[in-house]
Design a protein around this motif. Structure first.
Motif, PDB file in Angstrom:
ATOM      1  N   ALA A 177      45.395-123.366   4.475  1.00  0.00           N
ATOM      2  CA  ALA A 177      45.011-124.711   4.029  1.00  0.00           C
ATOM      3  C   ALA A 177      45.445-124.886   2.581  1.00  0.00           C
ATOM      4  CB  ALA A 177      43.510-124.910   4.169  1.00  0.00           C
ATOM      5  N   LEU A 178      46.302-125.858   2.339  1.00  0.00           N
ATOM      6  CA  LEU A 178      46.857-126.095   1.008  1.00  0.00           C
ATOM      7  C   LEU A 178      46.433-127.459   0.483  1.00  0.00           C
ATOM      8  CD1 LEU A 178      50.524-124.880   1.655  1.00  0.00           C
ATOM      9  CD2 LEU A 178      48.660-123.565   0.634  1.00  0.00           C
ATOM     10  N   LEU A 200      47.803-131.081  10.178  1.00  0.00           N
ATOM     11  CA  LEU A 200      47.621-129.753  10.759  1.00  0.00           C
ATOM     12  C   LEU A 200      48.754-129.487  11.734  1.00  0.00           C
ATOM     13  CD1 LEU A 200      45.462-127.399  10.797  1.00  0.00           C
ATOM     14  CD2 LEU A 200      44.612-128.455  12.903  1.00  0.00           C
ATOM     15  N   GLU A 201      49.403-128.347  11.591  1.00  0.00           N
ATOM     16  CA  GLU A 201      50.487-127.987  12.502  1.00  0.00           C
ATOM     17  C   GLU A 201      50.499-126.477  12.713  1.00  0.00           C
ATOM     18  OE1 GLU A 201      54.569-127.343  10.237  1.00  0.00           O
ATOM     19  OE2 GLU A 201      53.809-129.372   9.837  1.00  0.00           O
ATOM     20  N   GLN A 202      50.960-126.056  13.886  1.00  0.00           N
ATOM     21  CA  GLN A 202      51.090-124.629  14.146  1.00  0.00           C
ATOM     22  C   GLN A 202      52.198-124.038  13.289  1.00  0.00           C
ATOM     23  OE1 GLN A 202      51.358-123.013  18.059  1.00  0.00           O
ATOM     24  NE2 GLN A 202      49.599-124.175  18.851  1.00  0.00           N
ATOM     25  N   LEU A 203      51.918-122.871  12.734  1.00  0.00           N
ATOM     26  CA  LEU A 203      52.891-122.160  11.903  1.00  0.00           C
ATOM     27  C   LEU A 203      53.680-121.169  12.763  1.00  0.00           C
ATOM     28  CD1 LEU A 203      54.098-121.381   9.161  1.00  0.00           C
ATOM     29  CD2 LEU A 203      52.105-119.895   8.791  1.00  0.00           C
ATOM     30  N   ARG A 204      53.024-120.137  13.266  1.00  0.00           N
ATOM     31  CA  ARG A 204      53.630-119.170  14.172  1.00  0.00           C
ATOM     32  C   ARG A 204      52.528-118.238  14.670  1.00  0.00           C
ATOM     33  NH1 ARG A 204      57.016-114.347  11.496  1.00  0.00           N
ATOM     34  NH2 ARG A 204      56.248-113.456  13.452  1.00  0.00           N
ATOM     35  N   SER A 205      52.883-117.317  15.558  1.00  0.00           N
ATOM     36  CA  SER A 205      51.920-116.368  16.111  1.00  0.00           C
ATOM     37  C   SER A 205      52.170-114.982  15.527  1.00  0.00           C
ATOM     38  CB  SER A 205      52.021-116.319  17.639  1.00  0.00           C
ATOM     39  OG  SER A 205      51.731-117.571  18.204  1.00  0.00           O
ATOM     40  N   TYR A 206      51.084-114.210  15.414  1.00  0.00           N
ATOM     41  CA  TYR A 206      51.144-112.858  14.856  1.00  0.00           C
ATOM     42  C   TYR A 206      50.408-111.927  15.815  1.00  0.00           C
ATOM     43  CZ  TYR A 206      52.493-115.445  10.702  1.00  0.00           C
ATOM     44  OH  TYR A 206      53.143-116.280   9.844  1.00  0.00           O
ATOM     45  N   GLY A 207      51.100-110.912  16.300  1.00  0.00           N
ATOM     46  CA  GLY A 207      50.481-110.060  17.298  1.00  0.00           C
ATOM     47  C   GLY A 207      50.869-108.601  17.213  1.00  0.00           C
ATOM     48  N   ASP A 208      51.260-108.125  16.039  1.00  0.00           N
ATOM     49  CA  ASP A 208      51.621-106.719  15.915  1.00  0.00           C
ATOM     50  C   ASP A 208      50.426-105.830  16.249  1.00  0.00           C
ATOM     51  OD1 ASP A 208      54.129-107.417  15.164  1.00  0.00           O
ATOM     52  OD2 ASP A 208      53.870-106.981  13.025  1.00  0.00           O
ATOM     53  N   LEU A 238      49.029-124.410   9.621  1.00  0.00           N
ATOM     54  CA  LEU A 238      49.258-124.892   8.269  1.00  0.00           C
ATOM     55  C   LEU A 238      48.542-126.227   8.139  1.00  0.00           C
ATOM     56  CD1 LEU A 238      50.876-124.013   5.764  1.00  0.00           C
ATOM     57  CD2 LEU A 238      52.841-125.258   6.693  1.00  0.00           C
ATOM     58  N   ALA A 239      47.745-126.384   7.085  1.00  0.00           N
ATOM     59  CA  ALA A 239      46.982-127.611   6.873  1.00  0.00           C
ATOM     60  C   ALA A 239      47.249-128.130   5.468  1.00  0.00           C
ATOM     61  CB  ALA A 239      45.488-127.360   7.065  1.00  0.00           C
ATOM     62  N   PHE A 240      47.414-129.451   5.354  1.00  0.00           N
ATOM     63  CA  PHE A 240      47.636-130.104   4.064  1.00  0.00           C
ATOM     64  C   PHE A 240      46.661-131.260   3.927  1.00  0.00           C
ATOM     65  CE2 PHE A 240      51.715-128.693   5.738  1.00  0.00           C
ATOM     66  CZ  PHE A 240      52.200-127.912   4.714  1.00  0.00           C
ATOM     67  N   ALA A 241      46.172-131.476   2.736  1.00  0.00           N
ATOM     68  CA  ALA A 241      45.316-132.625   2.470  1.00  0.00           C
ATOM     69  C   ALA A 241      45.506-133.056   1.028  1.00  0.00           C
ATOM     70  CB  ALA A 241      43.854-132.292   2.718  1.00  0.00           C
ATOM     71  N   PRO A 242      45.322-134.354   0.744  1.00  0.00           N
ATOM     72  CA  PRO A 242      45.514-134.820  -0.633  1.00  0.00           C
ATOM     73  C   PRO A 242      44.513-134.206  -1.593  1.00  0.00           C
ATOM     74  CG  PRO A 242      44.567-136.551   0.728  1.00  0.00           C
ATOM     75  CD  PRO A 242      44.996-135.450   1.652  1.00  0.00           C
ATOM     76  N   SER A 243      43.305-134.010  -1.139  1.00  0.00           N
ATOM     77  CA  SER A 243      42.293-133.350  -1.962  1.00  0.00           C
ATOM     78  C   SER A 243      41.153-132.971  -1.047  1.00  0.00           C
ATOM     79  CB  SER A 243      41.784-134.261  -3.090  1.00  0.00           C
ATOM     80  OG  SER A 243      41.163-135.413  -2.561  1.00  0.00           O
ATOM     81  N   LEU A 244      40.562-131.841  -1.307  1.00  0.00           N
ATOM     82  CA  LEU A 244      39.412-131.391  -0.542  1.00  0.00           C
ATOM     83  C   LEU A 244      38.355-130.898  -1.524  1.00  0.00           C
ATOM     84  CD1 LEU A 244      41.132-129.471   2.405  1.00  0.00           C
ATOM     85  CD2 LEU A 244      39.811-131.582   2.569  1.00  0.00           C
ATOM     86  N   PRO A 245      37.084-131.035  -1.190  1.00  0.00           N
ATOM     87  CA  PRO A 245      36.023-130.641  -2.120  1.00  0.00           C
ATOM     88  C   PRO A 245      35.911-129.131  -2.230  1.00  0.00           C
ATOM     89  CG  PRO A 245      35.079-131.274  -0.018  1.00  0.00           C
ATOM     90  CD  PRO A 245      36.549-131.583   0.068  1.00  0.00           C
ATOM     91  N   ASP A 246      35.039-128.676  -3.133  1.00  0.00           N
ATOM     92  CA  ASP A 246      34.767-127.251  -3.223  1.00  0.00           C
ATOM     93  C   ASP A 246      34.278-126.761  -1.870  1.00  0.00           C
ATOM     94  OD1 ASP A 246      35.486-127.130  -5.886  1.00  0.00           O
ATOM     95  OD2 ASP A 246      33.454-127.539  -6.596  1.00  0.00           O
ATOM     96  N   PRO A 247      34.802-125.633  -1.386  1.00  0.00           N
ATOM     97  CA  PRO A 247      34.458-125.179  -0.041  1.00  0.00           C
ATOM     98  C   PRO A 247      33.028-124.672   0.066  1.00  0.00           C
ATOM     99  CG  PRO A 247      35.804-123.552  -1.150  1.00  0.00           C
ATOM    100  CD  PRO A 247      35.756-124.742  -2.058  1.00  0.00           C
ATOM    101  N   GLN A 248      32.532-124.694   1.287  1.00  0.00           N
ATOM    102  CA  GLN A 248      31.209-124.160   1.612  1.00  0.00           C
ATOM    103  C   GLN A 248      31.416-123.091   2.675  1.00  0.00           C
ATOM    104  OE1 GLN A 248      28.707-127.413   2.861  1.00  0.00           O
ATOM    105  NE2 GLN A 248      29.394-128.725   1.204  1.00  0.00           N
ATOM    106  N   SER A 249      31.177-121.836   2.323  1.00  0.00           N
ATOM    107  CA  SER A 249      31.451-120.757   3.258  1.00  0.00           C
ATOM    108  C   SER A 249      30.588-120.890   4.499  1.00  0.00           C
ATOM    109  CB  SER A 249      31.203-119.401   2.594  1.00  0.00           C
ATOM    110  OG  SER A 249      29.871-119.315   2.120  1.00  0.00           O
ATOM    111  N   ASP A 280      54.506-116.939   4.802  1.00  0.00           N
ATOM    112  CA  ASP A 280      55.213-117.760   5.784  1.00  0.00           C
ATOM    113  C   ASP A 280      54.799-119.229   5.666  1.00  0.00           C
ATOM    114  OD1 ASP A 280      56.527-115.541   6.760  1.00  0.00           O
ATOM    115  OD2 ASP A 280      55.192-115.270   8.479  1.00  0.00           O
ATOM    116  N   GLY A 281      53.506-119.457   5.427  1.00  0.00           N
ATOM    117  CA  GLY A 281      53.023-120.829   5.281  1.00  0.00           C
ATOM    118  C   GLY A 281      53.621-121.521   4.071  1.00  0.00           C
ATOM    119  N   LEU A 282      53.727-120.803   2.964  1.00  0.00           N
ATOM    120  CA  LEU A 282      54.319-121.385   1.761  1.00  0.00           C
ATOM    121  C   LEU A 282      55.802-121.675   1.970  1.00  0.00           C
ATOM    122  CD1 LEU A 282      52.581-119.203  -0.979  1.00  0.00           C
ATOM    123  CD2 LEU A 282      52.127-121.606  -0.444  1.00  0.00           C
TER     124      LEU A 282
END
Length: 250
Positions: free
Chosen positions: A27-28, A89-97, A112-123, A151-153
């Motif tokens: 999430a970026l 929101l879009e799929q990036l790829r799969s990881y299965g090693d 991969l997720a993008f948003a203009p702004s998101l608040p401080d997270p709440q775990s 990979d996401g970047l």
């Protein structure tokens, strides 16, 4: 059909290696003119106390729904509140090693997720903490999340060249200067204001003028910057190449 029924009657799940499916979300967002990624501090083993990408096991839901649920849990947002519904929101790829998770064979579908702004997270979930971290300050991560983040970047930086994805980081109306700040933050490079302005307006369907001006970001005593909204283009042609790949963007 009889062969199928015979197989199901004799099927023993314990005879097969257990496999689980998870989702992980890169999430970026941009905070204070810097590109940030959402990280959570794991509250349980494995990797208790390590920082990781938000994610978890898929429940009785689609993969997309699982990714949105995990993102909602860590940001405290819910669908219907407006902002979460605007997240790209879009799929990036799969990881299965084998061995990527010490508990069992786990295949993760990364998003991969993008948003203009998101608040401080709440775990939430099994996370004991959550925070936005500048991408250039991220340290060692749990599992193979450092590779997933890289990979996401790469995907995000490339998509800004040939798609209008940058408009997912700004509001419904924005100035060209605000759009340029998105490119600078994601690419990690300063862009020449005049050249960038010219190239954006030369791409058909990238942005369209609202006919209004903004009080944000104008030079004192100078003209107010014009406001734009996202156009209807799905691909940018010509592409906006990074400065390291196209001298004309400088």
């Amino acid at each position: 059909m009889s062969d199928e029924r015979d197989f199901l009657d004799s099927y023993d799940p314990a005879a097969y290696t257990p496999v689980a499916v998870t989702v992980d979300v890169v999430a970026l967002t941009i905070r204070h003119s810097r590109l940030h990624v959402l990280l959570v501090e794991r509250g349980a083993h494995p990797f208790a106390g390590w920082w990781a990408l938000p994610g978890g096991f898929v429940q009785q839901e689609s993969l997309d729904a699982a990714a949105r649920r995990e993102l909602a849990e860590e940001t405290g947002l819910r669908s219907g509140e407006g902002l979460l519904d605007r997240v790209h929101l879009e799929q990036l790829r799969s990881y299965g090693d084998p061995g990527r998770d010490p508990r069992m064979r786990v295949v993760s579908v990364a998003y991969l997720a993008f948003a203009p702004s998101l608040p401080d997270p709440q775990s939430g979930g099994d996370a004991s903490g959550a925070r936005w971290v500048p991408v250039d300050e991220v340290g060692e991560l749990a599992f193979d999340h450092a590779a997933i983040l890289a990979d996401g970047l790469d995907r995000a930086r490339a998509k800004l060249e040939y798609t209008p994805l940058a408009t997912a980081f700004v509001g419904d109306e924005f100035t060209i200067g605000e759009l340029r700040a998105v490119y600078a933050a994601v690419w990690g490079e300063e862009l020449h204001a005049g050249n960038f302005h010219r190239k954006v307006l030369s791409v058909p369907g990238f942005v369209e003028s609202t006919g209004e001006t903004s009080t944000r970001g104008g030079e004192r005593g100078g003209p107010k910057p014009r406001l734009y909204r996202a156009g209807d283009a799905r691909l940018l042609h010509p592409a906006l190449l990074r400065p390291t790949r196209e001298d004309g963007v400088r």
